[in-house]
Design a protein around this motif. Sequence first.
Motif, PDB file in Angstrom:
ATOM      1  N   GLU A 141       0.832  -1.207   0.000  1.00 48.11           N
ATOM      2  CA  GLU A 141       0.000   0.000   0.000  1.00 48.11           C
ATOM      3  C   GLU A 141       0.867   1.256   0.000  1.00 48.11           C
ATOM      4  OE1 GLU A 141      -2.560  -2.533   3.160  1.00 48.11           O
ATOM      5  OE2 GLU A 141      -0.471  -1.871   3.178  1.00 48.11           O
ATOM      6  N   SER A 142       0.282   2.344  -0.471  1.00 42.85           N
ATOM      7  CA  SER A 142       0.926   3.642  -0.398  1.00 42.85           C
ATOM      8  C   SER A 142      -0.156   4.721  -0.401  1.00 42.85           C
ATOM      9  CB  SER A 142       1.883   3.859  -1.572  1.00 42.85           C
ATOM     10  OG  SER A 142       1.182   3.805  -2.797  1.00 42.85           O
ATOM     11  N   GLY A 155      -1.084   6.917   2.347  1.00 43.23           N
ATOM     12  CA  GLY A 155      -1.679   7.407   3.581  1.00 43.23           C
ATOM     13  C   GLY A 155      -1.017   8.692   4.044  1.00 43.23           C
ATOM     14  N   LEU A 160      -5.327   6.384  -1.899  1.00 43.94           N
ATOM     15  CA  LEU A 160      -4.560   5.206  -1.521  1.00 43.94           C
ATOM     16  C   LEU A 160      -4.377   4.316  -2.740  1.00 43.94           C
ATOM     17  CD1 LEU A 160      -6.276   4.220   1.864  1.00 43.94           C
ATOM     18  CD2 LEU A 160      -4.406   5.820   1.475  1.00 43.94           C
ATOM     19  N   CYS A 198      -2.672   0.400  -4.053  1.00 49.31           N
ATOM     20  CA  CYS A 198      -2.201  -0.922  -3.626  1.00 49.31           C
ATOM     21  C   CYS A 198      -1.780  -1.722  -4.847  1.00 49.31           C
ATOM     22  CB  CYS A 198      -3.292  -1.659  -2.860  1.00 49.31           C
ATOM     23  SG  CYS A 198      -2.844  -3.333  -2.332  1.00 49.31           S
ATOM     24  N   TYR A 220      -6.252  -1.077   5.197  1.00 49.08           N
ATOM     25  CA  TYR A 220      -5.612  -2.298   4.728  1.00 49.08           C
ATOM     26  C   TYR A 220      -6.117  -2.658   3.341  1.00 49.08           C
ATOM     27  CZ  TYR A 220      -4.279  -3.017   9.605  1.00 49.08           C
ATOM     28  OH  TYR A 220      -3.752  -2.867  10.871  1.00 49.08           O
ATOM     29  N   THR A 242      -1.820   1.164   6.004  1.00 54.03           N
ATOM     30  CA  THR A 242      -1.302   2.525   5.907  1.00 54.03           C
ATOM     31  C   THR A 242      -2.194   3.447   6.737  1.00 54.03           C
ATOM     32  OG1 THR A 242      -0.611   4.270   4.355  1.00 54.03           O
ATOM     33  CG2 THR A 242      -2.600   3.045   3.768  1.00 54.03           C
ATOM     34  N   GLN A 243      -1.551   4.324   7.506  1.00 59.92           N
ATOM     35  CA  GLN A 243      -2.298   5.184   8.429  1.00 59.92           C
ATOM     36  C   GLN A 243      -2.900   6.373   7.684  1.00 59.92           C
ATOM     37  OE1 GLN A 243      -2.797   4.905  11.962  1.00 59.92           O
ATOM     38  NE2 GLN A 243      -4.226   6.602  11.570  1.00 59.92           N
TER      39      GLN A 243
END
Length: 118
Positions: free
Chosen positions: A6-7, A9, A20, A22, A94, A112-113
């Motif tokens: 993932e990227s 956040g 986001l 993935c 997620y 990712t937050q």
Amino acid sequence: QVQLVESGGGLVQPGGSLRLSCAVSGNIFSINLMGWYRQAPGKQRELVATMSSGGGTNYADSVKGRFIISRDNAKNTVDLQMNSLKPEDTAVYYCYYGKMSFPPSASWGQGTQVTVSS
């Protein structure tokens, strides 16, 4: 084995937007479900949005009209465009991959937050 990365956040103010992404790799079956779940502190993991390999979508009521899921079957990527973000959207998000053919299985990204705060 399936790997999900993932990227996208981060921290955003209320009313803002985030996207986001993935990337899914490994032993991917053609009939599948990809999407996003989230987990806020002290709460259970919940569905955000999913999209099947055939294009069908499913959204949580809380994000309908604000979030848009998309995927690229050729690249095995799934994105989540999040608009009009609210503080209650704060969670770890997620990425999810579900193999739908028998036997079914599920794989998850690391998370990712996403923090929505002023």
